[in-house]
Motif scaffolding. Structure first.
Motif, PDB file in Angstrom:
ATOM      1  N   LEU A  83       2.131  11.768  -4.590  1.00 16.22           N
ATOM      2  CA  LEU A  83       2.255  12.564  -3.170  1.00 16.22           C
ATOM      3  C   LEU A  83       3.889  12.660  -3.060  1.00 16.22           C
ATOM      4  N   LEU A  84       4.653  11.861  -3.830  1.00 19.36           N
ATOM      5  CA  LEU A  84       6.202  12.005  -3.481  1.00 19.36           C
ATOM      6  C   LEU A  84       6.808  11.891  -5.040  1.00 19.36           C
ATOM      7  N   ASP A  85       7.970  12.994  -4.923  1.00 19.72           N
ATOM      8  CA  ASP A  85       8.622  13.264  -6.100  1.00 19.72           C
ATOM      9  C   ASP A  85       9.651  12.069  -6.155  1.00 19.72           C
ATOM     10  N   LEU A  86       9.245  11.355  -7.175  1.00 16.87           N
ATOM     11  CA  LEU A  86      10.218  10.290  -7.627  1.00 16.87           C
ATOM     12  C   LEU A  86      11.611  10.675  -8.153  1.00 16.87           C
TER      13      LEU A  86
ATOM     14  N   LEU B 230       0.845  -1.300   0.077  1.00 14.47           N
ATOM     15  CA  LEU B 230      -0.107   0.168  -0.055  1.00 14.47           C
ATOM     16  C   LEU B 230       0.749   1.334   0.002  1.00 14.47           C
ATOM     17  N   GLY B 231       2.039   1.154   0.766  1.00 17.34           N
ATOM     18  CA  GLY B 231       2.961   2.523   0.649  1.00 17.34           C
ATOM     19  C   GLY B 231       3.501   2.496  -0.483  1.00 17.34           C
ATOM     20  N   ALA B 232       3.674   1.724  -1.432  1.00 18.65           N
ATOM     21  CA  ALA B 232       4.227   1.746  -2.913  1.00 18.65           C
ATOM     22  C   ALA B 232       3.113   2.540  -3.683  1.00 18.65           C
ATOM     23  N   ASN B 233       1.952   2.024  -3.555  1.00 19.42           N
ATOM     24  CA  ASN B 233       0.916   2.377  -4.398  1.00 19.42           C
ATOM     25  C   ASN B 233       0.632   4.036  -3.993  1.00 19.42           C
ATOM     26  N   VAL B 234       0.317   4.400  -2.870  1.00 21.12           N
ATOM     27  CA  VAL B 234       0.142   5.680  -2.390  1.00 21.12           C
ATOM     28  C   VAL B 234       1.740   6.442  -2.805  1.00 21.12           C
ATOM     29  N   ALA B 235       2.670   6.192  -2.548  1.00 17.98           N
ATOM     30  CA  ALA B 235       3.874   6.911  -2.900  1.00 17.98           C
ATOM     31  C   ALA B 235       3.978   7.309  -4.514  1.00 17.98           C
TER      32      ALA B 235
END
Length: 223
Positions: A88-91, A79-84
């Protein structure tokens, strides 16, 4: 019949789509954290395998703290990877703490898989009913005085010999629950796989935590 087949197919298609999206999100997050090449593809496989292994342990052996712990860890990673990766997170600028978590995941997943595969299942030992005490035949009372009218020179009539008490039948051994026998068989197979020799009764009793009489009964059924 047609509706059932259609519903099953729809569920399978939905599962494939959800799995593919989660797989891609984990791959993108691992690649952004510096794990390039084949390593980025191995991360989603590791997360999904740990999730499936913990769920299989819950389904086959029942609820346990170990299985629930690793199931939650794998679910949070997925779930953390899906949300990130949802914006919401600058890859392009992955924070250092996330790089540390991604780099530490292989060791964490290896430890979780090893514990799930080799830790014995804890089942409470069944309560064995206490055996009722064997009734003892009352001793025949012997006369302490000479009956009136009988002198010392006269012989007192011989008392009839007491009949032997009937043998008390031995209570049969309590039945062993099928779940306990299955668990004992898993313990015996695990012991033989690790040591190469069949498990003895004392070791089986210690692993199961049951009384000696119940351990002998279980060992007889496993033979």
């Amino acid at each position: 019949m047609a509706r059932t087949a259609l519903r099953v197919d729809a569920v399978l298609i939905q599962a494939v789509i959800a799995g593919a999206l989660s797989f891609a999100h984990l791959h993108d997050l691992a690649a952004a954290a510096g794990q390039d090449g084949w390593k980025a593809w191995a991360y989603p496989v590791s997360v999904d395998l740990l999730l499936v292994a913990s769920w299989r342990r819950l389904r086959s052996d029942g609820p346990s703290q170990l299985a629930w712990c690793w199931f939650v860890i794998a679910l949070v990673a997925s779930l953390g990877a899906n949300v990130a990766t949802a914006g919401l997170l600058d890859l392009q600028q992955v924070p250092a703490w996330l790089r540390i978590l991604v780099a530490a995941w292989p060791a964490l997943a290896f430890m979780g898989g090893t514990l799930l595969a080799h830790s014995p299942t804890d089942h409470p030992a069944p309560e064995v009913p206490a055996a009722a005490p064997d009734p003892k035949p009352a001793a025949a009372a012997e006369p302490d005085t000479i009956p009136a009218g009988v002198t010392e020179s006269e012989e007192a009539p011989a008392l009839p010999a007491a009949e032997p008490a009937p043998a008390v039948p031995v209570a049969p051994a309590p039945p062993v629950p099928a779940a306990l026998v299955d668990h004992a068989r898993k313990v015996a197979d695990d012991h033989q796989a690790r040591t190469g020799s069949p498990i003895d009764t004392d070791t089986l009793r210690a692993r199961l935590g049951v009384p000696p009489q119940l351990a002998d009964t279980i060992a007889a059924q496993l033979a």
